[in-house]
Design a protein around this motif. Structure first.
Motif, short mmCIF file in Angstrom:
data_model
loop_
_atom_site.label_atom_id
_atom_site.label_comp_id
_atom_site.label_asym_id
_atom_site.label_seq_id
_atom_site.Cartn_x
_atom_site.Cartn_y
_atom_site.Cartn_z
N ARG A 7 0.84 -1.21 0.00
CA ARG A 7 0.00 0.00 0.00
C ARG A 7 0.87 1.26 0.00
N LYS A 8 1.96 1.22 0.77
CA LYS A 8 2.87 2.37 0.82
C LYS A 8 3.51 2.61 -0.53
N THR A 9 3.94 1.56 -1.21
CA THR A 9 4.54 1.68 -2.54
C THR A 9 3.52 2.23 -3.53
N GLN A 10 2.29 1.78 -3.42
CA GLN A 10 1.24 2.26 -4.31
C GLN A 10 0.99 3.75 -4.11
N ILE A 11 0.96 4.21 -2.86
CA ILE A 11 0.75 5.64 -2.57
C ILE A 11 1.92 6.47 -3.09
N ILE A 12 3.14 5.99 -2.87
CA ILE A 12 4.32 6.72 -3.35
C ILE A 12 4.29 6.83 -4.87
N ASP A 13 3.95 5.74 -5.56
CA ASP A 13 3.88 5.77 -7.02
C ASP A 13 2.83 6.75 -7.52
N GLN A 14 1.74 6.87 -6.78
CA GLN A 14 0.65 7.73 -7.21
C GLN A 14 0.95 9.21 -7.01
N TYR A 15 1.69 9.58 -5.97
CA TYR A 15 1.87 10.99 -5.63
C TYR A 15 3.28 11.53 -5.87
N ARG A 16 4.21 10.73 -6.33
CA ARG A 16 5.58 11.22 -6.53
C ARG A 16 5.66 12.14 -7.73
N LEU A 17 6.69 13.01 -7.71
CA LEU A 17 6.88 13.99 -8.77
C LEU A 17 7.82 13.48 -9.85
N GLU A 18 8.75 12.59 -9.49
CA GLU A 18 9.69 12.01 -10.43
C GLU A 18 9.96 10.57 -10.00
N PRO A 19 10.58 9.75 -10.83
CA PRO A 19 10.73 8.32 -10.52
C PRO A 19 11.44 7.99 -9.20
N SER A 20 12.38 8.81 -8.76
CA SER A 20 13.11 8.50 -7.52
C SER A 20 12.58 9.28 -6.32
N ASP A 21 11.43 9.90 -6.45
CA ASP A 21 10.89 10.77 -5.40
C ASP A 21 10.18 9.96 -4.33
N THR A 22 10.64 10.09 -3.08
CA THR A 22 9.93 9.47 -1.96
C THR A 22 9.72 10.45 -0.81
N GLY A 23 10.29 11.64 -0.89
CA GLY A 23 10.24 12.54 0.24
C GLY A 23 9.63 13.90 -0.02
N SER A 24 9.01 14.09 -1.17
CA SER A 24 8.40 15.39 -1.45
C SER A 24 7.20 15.59 -0.51
N PRO A 25 6.80 16.82 -0.29
CA PRO A 25 5.67 17.07 0.61
C PRO A 25 4.40 16.34 0.19
N GLU A 26 4.19 16.20 -1.13
CA GLU A 26 3.00 15.50 -1.62
C GLU A 26 2.98 14.05 -1.15
N VAL A 27 4.12 13.38 -1.27
CA VAL A 27 4.22 11.98 -0.86
C VAL A 27 4.06 11.86 0.65
N GLN A 28 4.71 12.74 1.39
CA GLN A 28 4.62 12.69 2.85
C GLN A 28 3.19 12.92 3.33
N VAL A 29 2.50 13.88 2.74
CA VAL A 29 1.11 14.17 3.13
C VAL A 29 0.21 12.99 2.78
N ALA A 30 0.43 12.39 1.62
CA ALA A 30 -0.40 11.25 1.20
C ALA A 30 -0.20 10.06 2.14
N LEU A 31 1.04 9.80 2.53
CA LEU A 31 1.31 8.69 3.46
C LEU A 31 0.71 8.98 4.84
N LEU A 32 0.85 10.21 5.30
CA LEU A 32 0.27 10.56 6.59
C LEU A 32 -1.26 10.44 6.56
N THR A 33 -1.85 10.83 5.44
CA THR A 33 -3.30 10.75 5.32
C THR A 33 -3.77 9.30 5.38
N ALA A 34 -3.04 8.39 4.74
CA ALA A 34 -3.39 6.97 4.79
C ALA A 34 -3.28 6.44 6.22
N ARG A 35 -2.21 6.81 6.91
CA ARG A 35 -2.04 6.36 8.29
C ARG A 35 -3.11 6.96 9.20
N ILE A 36 -3.47 8.21 8.96
CA ILE A 36 -4.49 8.88 9.78
C ILE A 36 -5.85 8.20 9.61
#
Length: 89
Positions: A7-36
């Motif tokens: 699920r985490k990989t799926q969220i990162i793939d959906q919200y990343r800005l470039e192929p190696s992106d895992t830490g942009s604010p969009e990805v962080q907010v999306a992961l936090l939203t899933a956990r929340i």
């Protein structure tokens, strides 16, 4: 309670800005939203779990800080993110 690796990989793939992106604010907010959302469901069943409630409040605060950062620096990215996640602001 934690989100699965798939699920985490799926969220990162959906919200990343470039192929190696895992830490942009969009990805962080999306992961936090899933956990929340998962923790909110847990707290509906376990009303007296105050330790998890504290963790939930910390995650909501962190997400709010990231959204404020994004709103100040790039308004268009902020608006598209809250639209995609279904957050109200």
């Amino acid at each position: 309670m934690a989100i699965t690796k798939d699920r985490k990989t799926q969220i990162i793939d959906q919200y990343r800005l470039e192929p190696s992106d895992t830490g942009s604010p969009e990805v962080q907010v999306a992961l936090l939203t899933a956990r929340i959302t998962e923790l909110t469901e847990h707290l509906r069943a376990h009303k007296k779990d105050h330790a998890s409630r504290r963790g939930l409040l910390m995650m909501v605060s962190k997400r709010s800080s990231l959204l404020n950062y994004l709103r100040k620096n790039d308004r268009s990215r902020y608006l598209s993110l809250i639209g995609r996640l279904g957050l109200r602001k």
